[in-house]
Design a protein around this motif. Sequence first.
Motif, PDB file in Angstrom:
ATOM      1  N   ARG A 186      -3.673  -6.333  -0.941  1.00 27.09           N
ATOM      2  CA  ARG A 186      -4.249  -7.376  -1.811  1.00 27.09           C
ATOM      3  C   ARG A 186      -5.077  -8.366  -1.013  1.00 27.09           C
ATOM      4  NH1 ARG A 186       1.546  -7.877  -4.616  1.00 27.09           N
ATOM      5  NH2 ARG A 186       1.403  -6.096  -6.068  1.00 27.09           N
ATOM      6  N   SER A 187      -4.653  -8.658   0.205  1.00 25.95           N
ATOM      7  CA  SER A 187      -5.428  -9.566   1.053  1.00 25.95           C
ATOM      8  C   SER A 187      -6.781  -8.951   1.385  1.00 25.95           C
ATOM      9  CB  SER A 187      -4.654  -9.868   2.342  1.00 25.95           C
ATOM     10  OG  SER A 187      -3.449 -10.544   2.061  1.00 25.95           O
ATOM     11  N   GLY A 188      -6.800  -7.646   1.638  1.00 27.69           N
ATOM     12  CA  GLY A 188      -8.068  -6.982   1.894  1.00 27.69           C
ATOM     13  C   GLY A 188      -9.013  -7.088   0.705  1.00 27.69           C
ATOM     14  N   ASP A 189      -8.468  -6.931  -0.489  1.00 29.14           N
ATOM     15  CA  ASP A 189      -9.294  -7.074  -1.691  1.00 29.14           C
ATOM     16  C   ASP A 189      -9.864  -8.482  -1.791  1.00 29.14           C
ATOM     17  OD1 ASP A 189      -8.730  -4.455  -2.368  1.00 29.14           O
ATOM     18  OD2 ASP A 189      -7.107  -4.976  -3.769  1.00 29.14           O
ATOM     19  N   LEU A 190      -9.053  -9.482  -1.458  1.00 32.71           N
ATOM     20  CA  LEU A 190      -9.488 -10.875  -1.570  1.00 32.71           C
ATOM     21  C   LEU A 190     -10.579 -11.222  -0.568  1.00 32.71           C
ATOM     22  CD1 LEU A 190      -6.085 -12.710  -2.177  1.00 32.71           C
ATOM     23  CD2 LEU A 190      -7.996 -12.534  -3.770  1.00 32.71           C
ATOM     24  N   VAL A 191     -10.494 -10.680   0.649  1.00 34.55           N
ATOM     25  CA  VAL A 191     -11.503 -11.022   1.661  1.00 34.55           C
ATOM     26  C   VAL A 191     -12.671 -10.046   1.657  1.00 34.55           C
ATOM     27  CG1 VAL A 191      -9.791 -12.138   3.141  1.00 34.55           C
ATOM     28  CG2 VAL A 191     -10.319  -9.728   3.511  1.00 34.55           C
ATOM     29  N   GLY A 192     -12.595  -9.009   0.826  1.00 32.85           N
ATOM     30  CA  GLY A 192     -13.721  -8.105   0.660  1.00 32.85           C
ATOM     31  C   GLY A 192     -13.911  -7.085   1.766  1.00 32.85           C
ATOM     32  N   ARG A 193     -12.842  -6.689   2.452  1.00 36.32           N
ATOM     33  CA  ARG A 193     -12.949  -5.632   3.452  1.00 36.32           C
ATOM     34  C   ARG A 193     -11.615  -4.898   3.534  1.00 36.32           C
ATOM     35  NH1 ARG A 193     -11.215  -7.661   8.614  1.00 36.32           N
ATOM     36  NH2 ARG A 193     -10.616  -9.859   8.440  1.00 36.32           N
ATOM     37  N   ARG A 194     -11.672  -3.663   3.965  1.00 34.95           N
ATOM     38  CA  ARG A 194     -10.471  -2.841   4.034  1.00 34.95           C
ATOM     39  C   ARG A 194      -9.621  -3.237   5.232  1.00 34.95           C
ATOM     40  NH1 ARG A 194      -9.654   2.708   6.444  1.00 34.95           N
ATOM     41  NH2 ARG A 194      -7.649   3.419   5.615  1.00 34.95           N
ATOM     42  N   LEU A 195      -8.366  -3.583   4.987  1.00 36.44           N
ATOM     43  CA  LEU A 195      -7.393  -3.824   6.038  1.00 36.44           C
ATOM     44  C   LEU A 195      -6.455  -2.621   6.098  1.00 36.44           C
ATOM     45  CD1 LEU A 195      -6.429  -7.547   5.304  1.00 36.44           C
ATOM     46  CD2 LEU A 195      -8.287  -6.679   6.731  1.00 36.44           C
ATOM     47  N   THR A 196      -6.057  -2.236   7.276  1.00 35.21           N
ATOM     48  CA  THR A 196      -5.198  -1.068   7.437  1.00 35.21           C
ATOM     49  C   THR A 196      -3.823  -1.486   7.952  1.00 35.21           C
ATOM     50  OG1 THR A 196      -6.213  -0.681   9.600  1.00 35.21           O
ATOM     51  CG2 THR A 196      -7.057   0.586   7.742  1.00 35.21           C
ATOM     52  N   VAL A 197      -2.861  -0.576   7.800  1.00 41.12           N
ATOM     53  CA  VAL A 197      -1.456  -0.857   8.133  1.00 41.12           C
ATOM     54  C   VAL A 197      -0.969   0.181   9.133  1.00 41.12           C
ATOM     55  CG1 VAL A 197       0.899  -0.968   7.240  1.00 41.12           C
ATOM     56  CG2 VAL A 197      -0.994  -1.919   5.893  1.00 41.12           C
ATOM     57  N   LEU A 198      -0.455  -0.299  10.253  1.00 37.62           N
ATOM     58  CA  LEU A 198       0.254   0.537  11.224  1.00 37.62           C
ATOM     59  C   LEU A 198       1.744   0.253  11.080  1.00 37.62           C
ATOM     60  CD1 LEU A 198       0.445   2.271  13.919  1.00 37.62           C
ATOM     61  CD2 LEU A 198       0.393   0.076  15.104  1.00 37.62           C
ATOM     62  N   MET A 199       2.540   1.310  10.933  1.00 41.44           N
ATOM     63  CA  MET A 199       3.994   1.149  10.890  1.00 41.44           C
ATOM     64  C   MET A 199       4.590   1.866  12.092  1.00 41.44           C
ATOM     65  SD  MET A 199       4.838   1.397   6.791  1.00 41.44           S
ATOM     66  CE  MET A 199       6.567   0.941   6.983  1.00 41.44           C
ATOM     67  N   ASP A 200       5.285   1.097  12.936  1.00 46.79           N
ATOM     68  CA  ASP A 200       5.942   1.631  14.126  1.00 46.79           C
ATOM     69  C   ASP A 200       7.342   2.106  13.779  1.00 46.79           C
ATOM     70  OD1 ASP A 200       4.269   1.530  16.276  1.00 46.79           O
ATOM     71  OD2 ASP A 200       4.842  -0.485  16.905  1.00 46.79           O
ATOM     72  N   ILE A 201       7.606   3.407  13.932  1.00 46.44           N
ATOM     73  CA  ILE A 201       9.000   3.829  13.830  1.00 46.44           C
ATOM     74  C   ILE A 201       9.711   3.444  15.123  1.00 46.44           C
ATOM     75  CG2 ILE A 201       8.630   5.643  12.132  1.00 46.44           C
ATOM     76  CD1 ILE A 201       8.565   7.687  14.398  1.00 46.44           C
ATOM     77  N   ALA A 202      10.997   3.121  15.017  1.00 46.12           N
ATOM     78  CA  ALA A 202      11.697   2.455  16.112  1.00 46.12           C
ATOM     79  C   ALA A 202      11.924   3.361  17.316  1.00 46.12           C
ATOM     80  CB  ALA A 202      13.031   1.907  15.608  1.00 46.12           C
ATOM     81  N   GLY A 203      12.244   4.638  17.084  1.00 43.39           N
ATOM     82  CA  GLY A 203      12.560   5.513  18.195  1.00 43.39           C
ATOM     83  C   GLY A 203      13.893   5.151  18.836  1.00 43.39           C
ATOM     84  N   PRO A 204      14.247   5.848  19.903  1.00 43.21           N
ATOM     85  CA  PRO A 204      15.554   5.639  20.538  1.00 43.21           C
ATOM     86  C   PRO A 204      15.538   4.455  21.503  1.00 43.21           C
ATOM     87  CG  PRO A 204      14.411   7.402  21.648  1.00 43.21           C
ATOM     88  CD  PRO A 204      13.501   6.970  20.515  1.00 43.21           C
TER      89      PRO A 204
END
Length: 494
Positions: A186-204
Amino acid sequence: MTNGGETPALESDEVLLNDVLALRRAVVEAAAPMLTELLRSTVPGPCLENLAHYLAIRRQDLRPLQRRLMQRGLSSLGHMESRVLPTLDAVIAALAAMAGRPSPRPAPTEDAFFAGEAELAAAADALFGAPPAHRRTRIMITLPSQAASDPDFVVSLAQRGMDVARINCAHDGAAAWRAMSDHVRRSGDLVGRRLTVLMDIAGPKIRTEDVLVPSDGRKLAPGDAFRLIAQGPPRSTGDVPFCAVVSLPEIVNRLSPGDRVRYNDGKLEGVVESVADGEALVRVRYAKSGGVKLKPEKGLNLPDTDLGLSPITTKDEGDLVTVVGCADMIGYSFVSRPDDIDLLEAALSRHEAGDRKLGFVAKIERPEAVANLPGLIARARGRRPFGVMIARGDLAAEIGFARVAEMQEEMLWICEAASVPAIWATQVLEDLVRTGIPSRGEMTDAAMAARAECVMLNKGPAVGIAVETLDRLLARMDAHLFKKTPTLRALKSW
């Protein structure tokens, strides 16, 4: 100068030309078996060929040749990461012209010479999304828990310059991650550019759990000892009052006398003295001035120990259900060997649906990952958008602080040679993020980060100010520097 005070005569252009031609032949010959090995994991492509050529040429000491070329005003070969053979061919063509003979190698066209740069830019766009118009390097922000319940906070980060939001799956939970991701969209829509999401899996991740410390609040100092135990409540003896339970019990019995143990991002280093019955006795060698508190939930790094751990845990497997629905890319912790990439691909195949494929970021945190970086790149290439995170925190604790600067430079070069986007991560503008006031050294570090395709800021009270500062700094540095090459815009201070 000669004994007579005269400058020695320049060697003939023909001699230097023959030496560069010999170097080119040696590079192609040495690169052939390297390329064959890399191609065991993937399909041919110009970026892998260039990577093999770069690895081959960097096994030679080029310094004498560089000075000979510099004397003629020719390329010193110092900026050839993305174009090894085109650079050599351009030098060969120039030397042939100077020698008054036809060139044995055609000079590269402009498109051929800069093809690696174009491929790297396209790879970065595919992974992170397009950068803003005023700078090439993206800004990634690690979201705090607040981002799940405060959409305005995320909007503010986007307005100030955030391009990529990082969600650390070692914290919070699926509901919070979904809320954070929704707020980023939604923030990307508001500022007019595509924002992307990186999700870090925790690992051992190896951490301390329950700890026991002296009642007087004493800290660990050089010469002190502490116990690491596999299970049960922490316990102490009169001569060793410090004890911590380890989050991965099997690790304790894999330790051997002489193995180094680094605690809390290297604030303390000790050496294992003995291991028996699920307990390891560690003697402190180094600790920060004033001593170090033994606390729960702090990281342990074991640079000399063969961990024998899968980089994907049971928790990670469960988290992938949420990750594939919320993220644009997945951060893969503790990846060390090319086969680890196959493990992630298999896990993602169990959860991904349709044609949408997550991007993949390999977090380089251990010495094995550094050594295997070309193989990791080859194995990951072509499967999905791919990048490398130079995770300087864990990496420093693994290889030692003295080598981090050297290693981060070399990894940037390898990634550029292979057209792989790089993320410069850990402790960027950390004082500014925490206190609102930067140190002089960290501003220089952040300026040098402009050579990466993305820079990561951690969470902290003043992260908004840090985003604004980094946004302006990266935009200014774009006018001065592209990778290792200075860009000579007009100076206006004199």
